[in-house]
Design an enzyme around this catalytic site. Structure first.
Site, PDB file in Angstrom:
ATOM      1  N   ARG A   1      36.955  47.102  39.246  1.00  0.00           N
ATOM      2  CA  ARG A   1      37.040  45.862  39.696  1.00  0.00           C
ATOM      3  C   ARG A   1      37.724  45.872  41.000  1.00  0.00           C
ATOM      4  NH1 ARG A   1      36.834  40.563  36.744  1.00  0.00           N
ATOM      5  NH2 ARG A   1      36.129  40.956  34.629  1.00  0.00           N
TER       6      ARG A   1
ATOM      7  N   TYR B   1      35.857  44.741  44.483  1.00  0.00           N
ATOM      8  CA  TYR B   1      35.951  43.491  44.829  1.00  0.00           C
ATOM      9  C   TYR B   1      37.389  42.735  45.078  1.00  0.00           C
ATOM     10  CZ  TYR B   1      34.732  38.351  44.352  1.00  0.00           C
ATOM     11  OH  TYR B   1      34.592  36.752  44.351  1.00  0.00           O
TER      12      TYR B   1
ATOM     13  N   PHE C   1      25.354  33.859  28.492  1.00  0.00           N
ATOM     14  CA  PHE C   1      25.250  33.107  27.110  1.00  0.00           C
ATOM     15  C   PHE C   1      24.078  32.002  27.318  1.00  0.00           C
ATOM     16  CE2 PHE C   1      30.025  33.588  25.976  1.00  0.00           C
ATOM     17  CZ  PHE C   1      29.701  35.078  25.619  1.00  0.00           C
TER      18      PHE C   1
ATOM     19  N   ARG D   1      39.145  32.273  30.048  1.00  0.00           N
ATOM     20  CA  ARG D   1      38.877  31.803  31.551  1.00  0.00           C
ATOM     21  C   ARG D   1      38.871  30.287  31.481  1.00  0.00           C
ATOM     22  NH1 ARG D   1      39.430  36.628  31.493  1.00  0.00           N
ATOM     23  NH2 ARG D   1      37.948  38.261  32.516  1.00  0.00           N
TER      24      ARG D   1
HETATM   25  N1  UDP Z   1      31.650  38.138  28.998  1.00  0.00           N
HETATM   26  C1  UDP Z   1      31.353  38.315  27.764  1.00  0.00           C
HETATM   27  N2  UDP Z   1      29.996  38.570  27.468  1.00  0.00           N
HETATM   28  C2  UDP Z   1      29.205  38.709  28.504  1.00  0.00           C
HETATM   29  C3  UDP Z   1      29.427  38.733  29.765  1.00  0.00           C
HETATM   30  C4  UDP Z   1      31.069  38.528  30.064  1.00  0.00           C
HETATM   31  O1  UDP Z   1      31.903  38.260  26.659  1.00  0.00           O
HETATM   32  O2  UDP Z   1      27.891  38.739  28.197  1.00  0.00           O
HETATM   33  C5  UDP Z   1      33.263  38.061  29.289  1.00  0.00           C
HETATM   34  C6  UDP Z   1      33.969  38.790  30.189  1.00  0.00           C
HETATM   35  O3  UDP Z   1      34.263  40.188  29.461  1.00  0.00           O
HETATM   36  C7  UDP Z   1      35.049  38.181  30.770  1.00  0.00           C
HETATM   37  C8  UDP Z   1      34.567  36.847  30.603  1.00  0.00           C
HETATM   38  O4  UDP Z   1      33.304  36.939  29.736  1.00  0.00           O
HETATM   39  O5  UDP Z   1      36.042  38.383  29.900  1.00  0.00           O
HETATM   40  C9  UDP Z   1      34.057  36.390  32.006  1.00  0.00           C
HETATM   41  O6  UDP Z   1      33.093  37.338  32.610  1.00  0.00           O
HETATM   42  P1  UDP Z   1      32.572  37.039  34.062  1.00  0.00           P
HETATM   43  O7  UDP Z   1      31.801  38.136  34.216  1.00  0.00           O
HETATM   44  O8  UDP Z   1      31.680  35.803  34.115  1.00  0.00           O
HETATM   45  O9  UDP Z   1      33.616  36.839  35.100  1.00  0.00           O
HETATM   46  P2  UDP Z   1      35.110  37.324  35.326  1.00  0.00           P
HETATM   47  O10 UDP Z   1      36.316  36.040  35.050  1.00  0.00           O
HETATM   48  O11 UDP Z   1      35.382  38.537  34.480  1.00  0.00           O
HETATM   49  O12 UDP Z   1      35.006  37.956  36.683  1.00  0.00           O
END
Ligand code: UDP
Length: 315
Positions: free
Chosen positions: A148, A151, A197, A217
């Site tokens: 990560r 970014y 989702f 989140r």
């Molecule tokens: N996540 C998940 N399933 C997915 C995609 C993401 O469980 O198909 C989880 C990911 O591991 C994280 C959270 O959802 O804990 C948010 O992920 P996202 O990529 O939307 O954004 P982030 O806040 O991690 O940048």
């Protein structure tokens, strides 16, 4: 300062947030709006409504090269960057370049035109936070070598650059630390959890929860977020400001909320490996935005998800 009667330049203007910002400032009475985007993750179709407005212009350009400009500019918003973990991990070098040299070019444009510069930063500057909820005074917990970091560190460098231009060149700058945001115009395949989702709910596939789903989140609907950005641009606030919805939920709770919003569906919740460096908890402390901008999000998760689902069904 009001954004009415102003020339607004939106870097990353064909993206998810950029295109909503373009529509909002046109609606608010901007005299001219220019969107600049290299279309690497943005899409022209996000600008369909704007393209019908004679006050609007689109320039296809990668801002890691100096930005072409003519005439006066009042505000430059910098929303140019891949923003989903899937996008920035595959476009890792582009992400680091746009966050660093791209931001510098945006700042140089604002400086040359004596314009206000608004930087879209991110909750990722807090990394995997050890302070909860996150206040702007928290300096963060970023691992500089994790996947990560391309970014996170680009955005941290961006904040440093914006702050230095403010101090050294007396540029009028703003920094928005944007937390998870969702809504219409996200790409269904961008990998972020809400579109992922929703795509799974619409196709009847299983919901892929990463890890055990206990990580949290806080999700802000896009119109609220854009309202915060516009208020920040108009205010004389030079400190970073968190913009996000403080309603925190686990990823598992989100999966169930999307399932409910989509009317149940046949998909089951299945568990996948948690990506390296995935933050465990994230929730903005928005007291600064509330007190200095008079801003708080208004759209509930259920309303926001319903609107987002409807837009994806219609697409
Ligand atoms: N996540 C998940 N399933 C997915 C995609 C993401 O469980 O198909 C989880 C990911 O591991 C994280 C959270 O959802 O804990 C948010 O992920 P996202 O990529 O939307 O954004 P982030 O806040 O991690 O940048």
């Amino acid at each position: 300062m009001s954004l009415r009667d102003k020339h607004i330049v939106v870097l990353g203007g064909a993206g998810f947030l950029g295109s909503h910002l373009v529509d909002r400032v046109l609606n608010d009475g901007a005299v001219r709006v220019t969107a600049i985007d290299d279309l690497s993750t943005g899409r022209v179709r996000n600008l369909e409504a704007a393209q019908r407005d004679p006050r609007f212009a689109f320039i296809r350009h990668d801002i890691t090269s100096p930005i072409p400009h003519s005439g006066p500019v009042d505000v430059v918003f910098n929303l140019a960057s891949p923003a989903s973990p899937k996008d920035y991990e595959s476009r890792w070098l582009e992400t680091m370049r746009v966050g660093s040299i791209g931001t510098q070019h945006g700042l140089e444009l604002a400086h040359a035109r004596e314009a206000v510069f608004v930087q879209a930063s991110t909750s990722e500057v807090y990394g995997d936070p050890l302070e909860h909820p996150q206040q702007e005074s928290y300096a963060g917990n970023v691992d500089p070598t994790s996947p990560r970091s391309v970014y996170d560190e680009a955005k941290r460098y961006g904040e440093a650059l914006v702050s230095a231009f403010g101090r050294k060149k007396k540029l009028s700058t703003r920094i928005a630390r944007i937390f998870n945001t969702y809504g219409p115009r996200m790409r269904l395949d961008d990998g972020r959890v809400v579109p992922q989702f929703i795509a799974q709910a619409l196709s009847g596939d299983d919901f892929t929860v990463q890890g055990d789903g206990s990580q949290t989140r806080s999700f802000c609907f896009v119109t609220d977020l854009i309202d915060g950005l516009v208020k920040l641009a108009a205010a004389e606030v030079f400190l970073p400001v968190n913009l996000g919805n403080p309603q925190e939920l686990t990823v598992l709770e989100l999966a169930n909320a999307v399932k409910r919003a989509a009317g149940g569906g046949s998909g089951q919740i299945v568990f996948r490996e948690l990506p390296t460096g995935d933050p465990k908890r994230r929730r903005p402390d928005i007291s600064r935005a509330q007190s200095l901008l008079g801003w708080s999000p208004r759209v509930s998760l259920s309303d926001g998800l319903a609107t987002t689902l409807e837009s994806f069904r219609a697409a």
